[in-house]
Design a protein around this motif. Structure first.
Motif, short mmCIF file in Angstrom:
data_model
loop_
_atom_site.label_atom_id
_atom_site.label_comp_id
_atom_site.label_asym_id
_atom_site.label_seq_id
_atom_site.Cartn_x
_atom_site.Cartn_y
_atom_site.Cartn_z
N TYR A 336 7.69 9.49 -1.56
CA TYR A 336 7.53 8.76 -0.31
C TYR A 336 6.95 9.69 0.74
O TYR A 336 7.29 10.87 0.81
CB TYR A 336 8.91 8.26 0.14
N LYS A 337 6.08 9.18 1.61
CA LYS A 337 5.55 9.99 2.70
C LYS A 337 6.67 10.29 3.70
O LYS A 337 7.51 9.44 3.98
CB LYS A 337 4.42 9.26 3.42
N ASP A 340 6.90 7.88 6.69
CA ASP A 340 7.42 6.57 6.27
C ASP A 340 8.92 6.63 6.00
O ASP A 340 9.66 5.69 6.33
CB ASP A 340 6.68 6.09 5.01
N ILE A 395 9.34 -3.76 3.12
CA ILE A 395 8.35 -2.82 3.66
C ILE A 395 8.40 -1.51 2.88
O ILE A 395 7.37 -0.92 2.54
CB ILE A 395 8.61 -2.55 5.15
N LYS A 399 5.38 0.42 0.60
CA LYS A 399 4.92 1.78 0.87
C LYS A 399 5.28 2.76 -0.24
O LYS A 399 4.83 3.91 -0.23
CB LYS A 399 5.53 2.28 2.20
N ASP A 400 6.09 2.31 -1.19
CA ASP A 400 6.55 3.19 -2.27
C ASP A 400 5.53 3.17 -3.41
O ASP A 400 5.57 2.30 -4.27
CB ASP A 400 7.92 2.72 -2.76
N LYS A 401 4.63 4.15 -3.41
CA LYS A 401 3.55 4.18 -4.41
C LYS A 401 3.41 5.56 -5.04
O LYS A 401 2.39 6.23 -4.89
CB LYS A 401 2.23 3.77 -3.77
N SER A 599 5.43 5.21 14.62
CA SER A 599 5.72 5.01 13.20
C SER A 599 6.74 3.89 12.97
O SER A 599 6.74 3.26 11.91
CB SER A 599 6.24 6.31 12.58
#
Length: 626
Positions: A336-337, A340, A395, A399-401, A599
């Protein structure tokens, strides 16, 4: 500069001592009380084992810690500010802004110093004592804090002229408290020059209230610390109302001895110890082995942990401080970033207020006991809470890639548990101790801090005691800065309540709004603002009894109104520019507030959509209500 260093070292030593006492004493009290109860039950006496004034000692330790931490926060330059414009300035423009900012801060701190000093004589009698210590000595740490901050300000290189000018201005607007000090110390009953200056300031503050408030609001965007902005506005507001500015210091004291915020420094300490050691990596491996094989698995776990921690502590800010860094490490460790991850934790932290046995729901139901049943309110808030949580999970999954996922392996799970079981004792102990009622919130925080120290210094040996002390001192400006903002905001909240601002807003709505749906929309906007400006419990106690009759006149079910109210307060913690959790996140993650706001906005937008859905579709609030 030598005096500066001496002040720093003295403040560090005293603050660390208060922090140690705060972590240990409640657990000692718990043991003594348990032994006394056991002896009483066995018929061997034991009533004498109850420690007198133990709760008061604990919360006053938090007050003393805050006062010393405020000095260290100023020394480190860690007071939180919005500061969205200063970075764009250069040369003389930047220097001019910095000088004005320095002058305003020292003016506010000087005014707070004299108001706190004056209140010291009014708030307590000489015979008021805590464990034999005069309460005046304890309260005296508040003006001592302001004196320390003022000393540091006038020592700041390049800003001395501006700081001294600000101190002189602060002295002029403090003639009322100065007269109070002179009267208390020397019996001075009349002083025409001070009276004339005082009357002049009262007149100026009354005539120029709006411009002065706007000045402080504008200064906030130029980097004036948030605590000084809130305290400055409060000081001007109380001045134009008659001059009893001592109430600001009294309200600061009252909120800092409130049990609801007593756990903040200890959860912060535990978070710093865990983040600085190897605990995060081991817990990461456990969660990764359990959930890392499915998309969004770690996100689901992080949201659930954050929501339920807030549910049972009642403090969303404490969730960010205690778990923010750790959950970020876990999420980033799974691809995860970082931004994020921090946004997800921040946005999720207040949702727990909607789940039973949320203290917010209990207080709301108790406050409006003749209008709404607490049990019905628990049922009404359940589905909206689930919707909010599901929205955050959705969400997070989007974003979880991560580029690669490990397959599920029982062997890997077993290995992770064998290596990480000492770390898992901590969350298990927190949840079991608090959920069972064995620990109070402050005792839970003590357990977290003490066990984290034992884990990192004795079991894992990531720290020596010296290193652990340095890590603890790193946590002080974070907790101290947050507590100072809370203290400053309480004075402003008191003024708003005392001036009848909530009632005026309610009257405005009744006079100009005749549509049920427009009322609901305006109610949402009003409550989000209330959630920003007032602490959670003041908002419930003061505003909710005013809102319920109006909502009832529009035919809105009281449970539905309550759910809307509580959901809005949860959003208020995240609403810029003064949502408290934005500041908590800024401190915890070491990021500027503006970056945190940017953010969090996508998460806030989704939560607002859920809020609108809950507002205009009563079924979500009433489906489980008979």
């Amino acid at each position: 500069m030598k005096l500066n260093r001496v002040l720093k070292r003295t403040a560090q030593t005293v603050t660390l001592g208060f922090l140690v006492l705060l972590a240990v004493l409640p657990l000692v009290f718990k043991v003594i009380q348990s032994v006394g109860t056991a002896l009483t039950a066995s018929g061997n006496g034991g009533a004498g084992f109850a420690v007198p004034q133990q709760d008061s000692v604990t919360v006053h330790l938090v007050f003393l810690f805050t006062c010393m931490a405020g000095i260290l926060t100023s020394h480190a330059g860690k007071h939180l500010s919005l500061d969205v414009i200063t970075g764009l300035l250069r040369g003389r423009a930047l220097q001019a802004v910095e000088m004005i900012r320095a002058g305003l801060e020292t003016a506010v701190v000087t005014a707070l110093f004299f108001s706190a000093w004056s209140e010291l004589f009014a708030a307590f009698l000489p015979e008021d004592k805590l464990w034999g210590i005069p309460m005046r000595w304890i309260f005296g740490f508040l003006p001592l804090m302001y004196a320390g901050i003022l000393f540091l300000a006038v020592q700041r290189k390049g800003m001395r002229i501006a700081a001294w000018a600000g101190a002189a201005l602060g002295l002029l607007v403090s003639t009322g408290p100065v007269f109070g000090v002179l009267y208390s110390l020397f019996g001075v009953a009349e002083c025409p020059p001070l009276t004339a200056i005082f009357d002049g300031w009262i007149g100026i503050s009354g005539a120029a209230l709006a411009p002065l408030v706007l000045l402080f609001v504008a200064a906030a965007f130029f980097g004036l610390p948030i605590y000084a902005v809130l305290a400055g506005i409060s000081y001007v507001a109380f001045s134009q109302g008659g001059g009893y500015v001592e109430m600001i210091s009294l309200e600061t004291y009252n909120i800092l001895i409130d049990k609801s915020i007593a756990a903040i420094p200890l959860f912060t300490l535990a978070g710093y110890l865990l983040a600085g050691g190897s605990a995060g990596g081991r817990i990461l491996e456990v969660i990764r082995s359990l959930f890392g094989w499915v998309r969004g698995g770690v996100v689901i776990a992080a949201v659930i942990v954050a929501v339920f921690f807030t549910t049972f502590t009642g403090a969303s800010g404490a969730t960010i401080l205690a778990l923010g860094t750790l959950l970020t490490v876990i999420l980033t460790g799974n691809g995860y970033k970082e931004e994020d991850a921090q946004s997800l934790v921040t946005a999720t932290s207040s949702i727990g207020l909607l789940f039973p046995p949320s203290l917010a729901i209990i207080i709301y139901g108790t406050t409006n006991i003749f209008s709404v049943d607490i049990y019905d309110l628990f049922k009404g808030a359940l589905l909206p809470g689930v919707l909010m949580s599901a929205a955050m999970i959705a969400i997070g999954i989007v974003k979880d890639k991560p580029a690669h996922r490990e397959s599920f392996s029982p062997h890997t799970v077993k290995k992770a548990f064998l290596q990480g079981w000492p770390e898992l004792i901590l969350p298990a102990g927190i949840f079991a101790g608090y959920f069972s009622g064995f620990f109070s919130l402050i005792e839970t925080a003590c357990f977290a801090a003490v066990y984290s120290l034992i884990l990192e210094t004795g079991i894992r040996r990531d720290f020596s005691l010296r290193t652990a002390a340095k890590t603890a001192l790193k946590s002080v400006p974070v907790a101290g800065g947050v507590l100072m903002i809370i203290g400053a905001s309480k004075g402003l909240a008191y003024f708003l309540i005392d001036a009848g601002i909530p009632a005026m807003l309610t009257d405005f709505v009744v006079s100009f709004v005749h549509s049920k749906y427009l009322f609901l929309f305006l109610l949402n906007l009003l409550l989000i603002v209330v959630g920003c400006l007032m602490d959670l419990y003041s908002a419930i106690l003061v505003v909710s009894p005013l809102i319920l009759p109006i909502a009832d006149s529009f035919g809105i079910h009281p449970v539905h109104t309550g759910v809307i109210f509580l959901t809005n307060l949860a959003l208020g913690f995240l609403t810029p520019p003064v949502g408290m959790n934005l500041f908590m996140a800024s401190y915890t993650f070491g990021k500027p507030v503006v970056r945190i706001i940017r953010s969090v906005l996508p998460y806030l937008a989704v939560q607002f959509i859920v809020l609108m859905l809950v507002t205009y579709v009563p079924w979500f609030s009433l489906v489980f209500v008979n």
